[in-house]
Enzyme design. Structure first.
Site, PDB file in Angstrom:
ATOM      1  N   GLN A  26      30.698  57.536  59.359  1.00 48.03           N
ATOM      2  CA  GLN A  26      31.440  56.447  58.713  1.00 48.03           C
ATOM      3  C   GLN A  26      32.932  56.470  59.069  1.00 48.03           C
ATOM      4  O   GLN A  26      33.500  55.481  59.510  1.00 48.03           O
ATOM      5  CB  GLN A  26      31.260  56.553  57.192  1.00 48.03           C
ATOM      6  CG  GLN A  26      31.770  55.354  56.424  1.00 48.03           C
ATOM      7  CD  GLN A  26      32.022  55.645  54.946  1.00 48.03           C
ATOM      8  OE1 GLN A  26      32.108  56.810  54.535  1.00 48.03           O
ATOM      9  NE2 GLN A  26      32.122  54.610  54.143  1.00 48.03           N
ATOM     10  N   TYR A 154      28.708  70.291  48.151  1.00 48.24           N
ATOM     11  CA  TYR A 154      29.732  69.614  48.951  1.00 48.24           C
ATOM     12  C   TYR A 154      31.131  69.949  48.424  1.00 48.24           C
ATOM     13  O   TYR A 154      32.026  70.344  49.192  1.00 48.24           O
ATOM     14  CB  TYR A 154      29.464  68.113  48.872  1.00 48.24           C
ATOM     15  CG  TYR A 154      30.506  67.213  49.477  1.00 48.24           C
ATOM     16  CD1 TYR A 154      30.754  67.210  50.840  1.00 48.24           C
ATOM     17  CD2 TYR A 154      31.222  66.306  48.679  1.00 48.24           C
ATOM     18  CE1 TYR A 154      31.694  66.339  51.395  1.00 48.24           C
ATOM     19  CE2 TYR A 154      32.148  65.435  49.218  1.00 48.24           C
ATOM     20  CZ  TYR A 154      32.386  65.461  50.581  1.00 48.24           C
ATOM     21  OH  TYR A 154      33.311  64.601  51.123  1.00 48.24           O
TER      22      TYR A 154
HETATM   23  C1  AKB Z   1      30.925  61.400  48.383  1.00 43.02           C
HETATM   24  O1  AKB Z   1      30.670  60.519  47.544  1.00 43.02           O
HETATM   25  O2  AKB Z   1      30.297  62.452  48.482  1.00 43.02           O
HETATM   26  C2  AKB Z   1      32.101  61.179  49.295  1.00 43.02           C
HETATM   27  C3  AKB Z   1      33.349  61.777  48.755  1.00 43.02           C
HETATM   28  C4  AKB Z   1      33.965  61.224  47.541  1.00 43.02           C
HETATM   29  O3  AKB Z   1      33.865  62.702  49.312  1.00 43.02           O
HETATM   30  N1  AKB Z   1      32.284  59.794  49.526  1.00 43.02           N
END
Ligand code: AKB
Length: 332
Positions: A26, A154
């Site tokens: 993206q 993440y």
């Molecule tokens: C996600 O939603 O994981 C990403 C971010 C906010 O880093 N778009």
């Protein structure tokens, strides 16, 4: 020695070469296009070739960032000077495959930082962090040095990554620069499994017979940003004099904040018949831990961060853009 050989030598001297890892994603697609349009030399590195047609004329290296040898060959072969390391598993997808996400996000970053420390031609690295480093206790407006208790793989990887970047800068002299991006909204390539993706996905469902089903609650406010600002921010930060950068971690940057119901109300100004229903899933819990907005005073002060696009303009630009993309991958 023929003339073309001499010209090639001059072309190779003191020329920036931008290597974009995760170039088909993206953000990678948008940064690559901006640099290409500015006449810069750009090399695309990714596991999959770019689907956005204008980028297909650029040199492409098929590279998995978890393979340090292949990455070294790709960056070294083109004498890349500016690395944009964008390959990552996002928040929602990462919760479904945590080990894979950790491997990709952490080892990918460590490979890039290690190569930047050992390859003389690499002058600068841009690596994005995220609002996902924040979590419960950060408060509605995330302070630059605010409390960080990430709740996703993440977010944990971005938080650890910020510390690794600071370590490589301090101990190995790597000029690595970072921002904490909010949800990014653009049209050239779909996002890959984030919690903020509804704000892109919805634009594929404006005229359907069935209402759009939103996976967050109607009032869940999150920080968001148009791609044009996201790309400008990355390039501005890379261009800033190092001495001006006082922040040892990633800079908070904000642009706008809205909830699904606020975005949908703005969409209805263009498409009055647009309908949405709400069926929050596991992504709602992730979003609930994130701040509503970012305190980005330090970025404004140190390198002139000044976003240009607000909600009205964002919706207008999303409606106007040709959506030349594959359907968004579904995370459920
Ligand atoms: C996600 O939603 O994981 C990403 C971010 C906010 O880093 N778009």
């Amino acid at each position: 020695m023929d003339a073309s050989y001499i010209l090639r030598i001059f072309a190779d001297m003191n020329v920036d070469v931008h290597g974009i890892i995760g170039a088909s994603g993206q953000l990678g697609t948008e940064i690559a296009l901006r640099l290409m349009e500015a006449g810069e030399r750009v090399v695309l590195l990714d596991i999959k070739a770019p689907s956005y047609a204008p980028l297909q004329e650029l040199p492409f290296e098929k590279v998995d960032v978890r393979d340090q040898g292949a990455l070294a060959a790709g960056l070294g072969g083109h004498k890349v000077t500016h690395v944009y390391h964008l390959a990552a598993a996002l928040s929602a997808r990462g919760e479904q495959e945590p080990q894979w996400a950790w491997d990709l996000n952490m080892n990918g970053l460590l490979h890039v930082l290690e190569l930047a420390a050992s390859m003389d031609h690499i002058a600068k690295v841009f690596w994005p962090s995220s609002i996902a480093v924040f979590g419960p206790g950060s408060g509605p407006v995330a302070a630059q040095t605010g409390h960080r208790l990430p709740t996703t793989v993440y977010g944990v990887s971005k938080n650890a990554g910020e510390h690794w970047c600071a370590w490589y800068h301090q101990h190995r002299g790597v000029d690595v620069r970072s921002v904490r991006y909010p949800g990014l909204i653009g049209t050239l390539a779909p996002p890959g499994g984030g919690t903020t993706d509804y704000a892109v996905e919805v634009f594929d469902h404006l005229h359907g017979a069935a209402p759009y089903t939103c996976f967050l609650e109607a009032q869940e406010k999150l920080p968001m940003m148009h791609m044009d600002d996201a790309v400008t921010g990355a390039l501005q930060l890379l261009a800033a004099p190092r001495a001006a950068l006082q922040c040892a971690e990633a800079y908070n940057i904000g642009a706008m904040s809205f909830s699904p119901e606020e975005l949908f109300a703005e969409i209805r100004r263009h498409v009055p018949e647009f309908k949405a229903v709400f069926a929050p899933d596991f992504r709602q819990a992730i979003a609930a831990g994130w701040p509503d907005a970012m305190d980005d005073a330090m970025a404004r002060r140190d390198w002139g961060w000044a976003p240009q696009v607000g909600l009205e303009e964002l919706v207008r630009s999303m409606m106007a853009s040709r959506r030349d993309v594959q359907p968004l991958p579904q995370v459920s």
